[in-house]
Design an enzyme around this catalytic site. Sequence first.
Site, PDB file in Angstrom:
ATOM      1  N   ASP A   1     105.553  13.630 -24.083  1.00 58.46           N
ATOM      2  CA  ASP A   1     105.298  12.195 -24.160  1.00 58.46           C
ATOM      3  C   ASP A   1     106.486  11.398 -23.632  1.00 58.46           C
ATOM      4  O   ASP A   1     106.319  10.464 -22.842  1.00 58.46           O
ATOM      5  CB  ASP A   1     104.994  11.793 -25.603  1.00 58.46           C
TER       6      ASP A   1
ATOM      7  N   GLU B   1      98.183  10.347 -31.798  1.00 59.82           N
ATOM      8  CA  GLU B   1      99.124  10.152 -32.905  1.00 59.82           C
ATOM      9  C   GLU B   1      98.883   8.827 -33.616  1.00 59.82           C
ATOM     10  O   GLU B   1      98.919   8.756 -34.852  1.00 59.82           O
ATOM     11  CB  GLU B   1     100.556  10.188 -32.363  1.00 59.82           C
TER      12      GLU B   1
END
Length: 253
Positions: A39, A152
């Site tokens: 990420d 997330e």
Amino acid sequence: MAERIAAAERADRLVAWLTERLATSGARGFVFGLSGGIDSAVVSRLCQLAAPEHVLGVLLPCHSDPQDERDARLVAEAFGIPVARVDLGATFDTLTDTVERAVDGLGHAAGVIDIRQQMPRANVKPRLRMTTLYLVANALNYLVVGTGNRSEITIGYYTKYGDGGVDLLPIGGLVKSEVRAVAQALGVPQAILDKAPSAGLWLGQTDESEMGFTYAMLEQYLENPTSVAPDVARRIERLRAASDHKRAMPPVG
């Protein structure tokens, strides 16, 4: 081929979005934490493409796995991203030790205070990291760019006022598989693509072991809640409900 084209187009769209946000903000550039994960690698490259001369990746070890720093440096070297290193280990120790001494022996109706538990201490790390990023960002007139993705964010898999406290979330609309596709389109090093996702809160910690299901299962649920096992669906729904407060502004009385 079509998937690669779609990922490249998505990357271009995100670069344009970052460029526009930077222009309207009046800021000069972007600062972000480089963790060594996929990420942060994607976010770092997107930011660099949007503001080539005004980006800074910050290495923020805090009793971390040394491999994470090596991976972060691999990303920085692959893309030519300037980095700064701030070791937060001593700061973490001083803060947690001071708080532990201050509350040692205290108790409340809900139970005895124990700052030494793993999760309260682990959550200090992303909060220290975000404090550091804002100190750097304010000094440079940069924006703090977060690395959270849609997977997330959906279940609140981040620390409130830690890695959730940022100015921009460029990949916040992408599920993990989409992040991976964009990473491949951007040329993120293979070692980072192959790495097990981890928040780096403690040695040996991985996202999926802590969540109790895989990112693939979560994506299946987001597409169709009935497509996963009932126990997985219930766990996802519990995590989502329990983390509603993270995705909302504080209530005002």
